[in-house]
Each structure stands twice: as structure tokens, then as C-alpha cells.
Design an enzyme around this catalytic site. Structure first.
Site, PDB file in Angstrom:
ATOM      1  N   LYS A 157       0.238  -3.150  -2.914  1.00  0.00           N
ATOM      2  CA  LYS A 157       0.904  -2.122  -3.729  1.00  0.00           C
ATOM      3  C   LYS A 157       0.880  -2.537  -5.185  1.00  0.00           C
ATOM      4  O   LYS A 157       0.880  -3.732  -5.519  1.00  0.00           O
ATOM      5  CB  LYS A 157       2.344  -1.859  -3.280  1.00  0.00           C
ATOM      6  N   ASP A 198       9.933  -3.646  -0.472  1.00  0.00           N
ATOM      7  CA  ASP A 198       8.617  -2.996  -0.581  1.00  0.00           C
ATOM      8  C   ASP A 198       8.040  -2.608   0.779  1.00  0.00           C
ATOM      9  O   ASP A 198       7.018  -1.910   0.835  1.00  0.00           O
ATOM     10  CB  ASP A 198       7.590  -3.957  -1.215  1.00  0.00           C
TER      11      ASP A 198
END
Ligand code: ATP
Length: 305
Positions: free
Chosen positions: A11, A145
Site C-alpha cells: 500500500k 492497515d
């Protein structure tokens, strides 16, 4: 022995707004995540007893071990398997094997990615039949996350990052990741942020509207101009040499550049695939990073292959 394999992206944060430290030790975040096709693979293989083990192999072109990855219960993939097993009262064990491509301690959530992948791989191997929502709940308990790495694509992240909702995006974005020779501790960067704001607490964070407008329009130049990261000044103070990456990126006509998450990886936005290759060449030729990896986004979240 039965095996399942899951591919999971890294990410990046196109914007990362960090609010004042909360009572529970977390910071409120307002972020736009994007998953990029720089992927780890996690393989889950049936075992005859109830042991949960992991081995880690380093893959990828030129990527190498920038920091050690634990191969015991501290590995986030093992934690994920154990959390799923507890939640569904599974009796079986699993042998996990990670093929690591996402830089370690690079601000690209590699450990969280492996946790998301292990959830999907073990769910399939054990036949737990977890719903999406149940997986997301377990993911949120593993790290801020992790839910996004199940989700993938481009998404808003609220709460401490774990509250994910999709963002409208047109087109693909061509990134080059300037990889540093060693990682940065996320905890150290947040601690530096708190010191900077000790007498002046930051406001509640917001996502820049210009970023959302540019994403919806597929306007790469607009996205490049709207990139932002509240942690960047701290990462640059800890690693002043990262400024050289920004200088080369600018000279080479990058649409934008930003420290990825807590760093030290710097993400550089190119106009298209050719420009991305050119940027990667320039970054390497100038010697401002140990590797320059091209990847595009958005990319799907953790998925069985
Ligand atoms: P983030 O962007 O989420 O802050 P990061 O990308 O900077 O994280 P990671 O690569 O996720 O950092 O590693 C952070 C720490 O987690 C390291 O100290 C590493 O040893 C540990 N860790 C535990 N499990 C893993 C894993 N499967 N892969 C990588 N690191 C792991």
C-alpha cells in the site's frame, strides 16, 4: 498436502493526515490508500499437527532483506493465522511460506500485507467460511492497515486507518519506488511527530479535496500536485539524504513525489509507463537509492491465485 496461495499488494498513502495522539496510543488518520502491484505471496500448506509456522524467502528483482523479518509468533502472518484460528475455533495447524517482495520497514505495510494474505489463505485452507465483515474485523485487530490490504484498490482510511471506504478512480497510475538501503521504524517516526507537536497539537486530519477530484477525473498531474504526508517532515529529518530523491525526481519531470507512509521509501509519480522506466533509470544512475521499482496502481487486495 493441500495448499492455498494468496497474492497481496503493497500500500501507499496518496495523502496521510495525522491527528493528535489519542488516549489509546493511536493517532486519528485521514488517508487515501492505494494498493500497487508490488506483491508478496503467502502460501498456506496443511500440516498434520496443530503447529503454525512460517518461513520467509526474499524474491523480486534486486530487492533484498533491508531488515530482519521474524520467523516466530511475532511474524504478522502467524499472528493472523492464530487470530483466525481462535475466532473460528479451528483445531488444525498450518505451514506458512512468504515470498517477500514488498520492502521491509519501507512504509509500504509489508507486514500488514502478509497478515491480510494469511487470513485469506488460511480461511480457504481451513474452510472457515468467514464473511468479508468477519475477516475485516479480525484484520482491524491485527493492525490499522490490514483491512485496506484485504480491500485493495483506492480507498479512504478513517479511524486509525482501519475504517475503509472506496474512492472513485479513473485510469492507472505509474509509480516508481525509490528503495532506501535500510528501513525506518514506524514507531520512531510517529514518536518524532509527537515531539514536533508537543506544544502545538495537530488539528483533526482531513483528506485534501483536490486529491479526490483529481483521482475521480483520472488526472495524474492533479494527483501528483495533491500528494501529501504529515509524516514526511519527520522522515526527512531522520533521513536527510532522501531529499536527493526528490531533487532527481523533479529534474526528471516527475508529476509528484512523496515519502511513502512512515518512509523511507519515496514514491515518484510518472506520466506513463515509458516515463516510469526513465525515472527509474535516472534515480538509479544518480545513485540516490539502492533500487528503483516500477509498479502501477490501483491493484486488487489480497486474493487467491
Ligand atoms: P507500515 O507501513 O505498516 O508502517 P512498514 O512497511 O514500514 O510498515 P513492515 O515491513 O511491515 O514495515 O515491517 C515492520 C516490522 O514488522 C518490522 O520490524 C518487521 O520485522 C516486523 N514484521 C512482522 N511480520 C512481518 C512480515 N510478515 N513482513 C515484514 N515485516 C514483518
Amino acid at each position: 498436502m493441500r495448499t492455498t496461495t494468496v497474492r497481496v499488494p503493497a500500500k501507499i498513502n496518496l495523502s496521510l493526515g495525522v491527528g493528535p495522539l489519542r488516549g489509546d496510543g493511536y493517532h486519528p488518520l485521514a488517508t487515501v490508500y492505494q494498493a500497487v502491484d508490488l506483491c508478496d505471496e503467502v502460501r498456506a500448506t496443511e500440516v498434520e499437527d496443530d503447529s503454525v509456522t512460517v518461513e520467509v524467502h526474499f524474491g523480486g528483482d534486486g530487492l533484498r532483506e533491508q531488515a530482519p523479518v521474524p520467523t516466530d509468533d511475532n511474524n504478522l502472518a502467524v499472528k493472523a493465522a492464530l487470530a483466525l484460528r481462535d475466532a473460528f475455533d479451528v483445531k488444525a495447524g498450518v505451514a506458512l511460506s512468504i515470498r517477500k517482495v514488498i520492502p521491509v520497514m519501507g512504509g509500504m505495510a509489508g507486514g500488514s500485507a502478509d497478515a491480510a494474505a494469511a487470513l485469506v489463505a488460511c480461511d480457504a485452507l481451513w474452510g472457515t467460511g468467514a464473511t468479508r465483515l468477519q475477516l475485516e474485523e479480525i484484520a482491524a485487530g491485527l493492525g490499522s492497515d490490514v483491512p485496506f490490504l484485504l480491500h485493495g484498490g483506492t480507498a479512504l482510511g478513517g479511524g486509525r486507518g482501519e475504517e475503509v471506504s472506496p474512492v472513485l478512480v479513473r485510469g492507472r497510475f505509474h509509480w516508481v519506488f525509490a528503495i532506501a538501503d535500510r528501513g525506518l521504524s514506524t514507531a520512531a517516526v510517529y514518536a518524532g511527530y509527537d515531539v514536533r507537536h508537543a506544544d502545538d497539537p495537530p488539528p483533526m486530519p482531513e483528506v485534501p479535496p483536490a486529491l479526490l477530484t483529481a483521482l475521480a477525473a483520472g488526472d495524474a498531474a492533479g494527483v501528483g500536485a495533491a500528494l501529501s504526508n504529515d509524516l514526511q517532515p519527520v522522515a526527512l529529518a531522520l533521513r536527510p539524504e532522501l531529499q536527493d530523491v526528490f531533487a532527481v525526481a523533479e529534474q526528471a519531470g516527475a508529476l509528484g513525489a512523496l515519502v511513502s507512509g512512515s518512509g523511507p521509501t519515496v514514491m515518484v509519480l510518472a506520466e506513463d509507463a515509458d516515463h516510469s522506466a526513465e525515472l527509474a533509470r535516472r534515480l538509479l544512475a544518480e545513485g540516490v537509492c539502492v533500487d528503483a521499482v516500477q509498479a502501477t496502481g490501483p491493484h486488487p487486495g489480497a486474493h487467491l491465485i
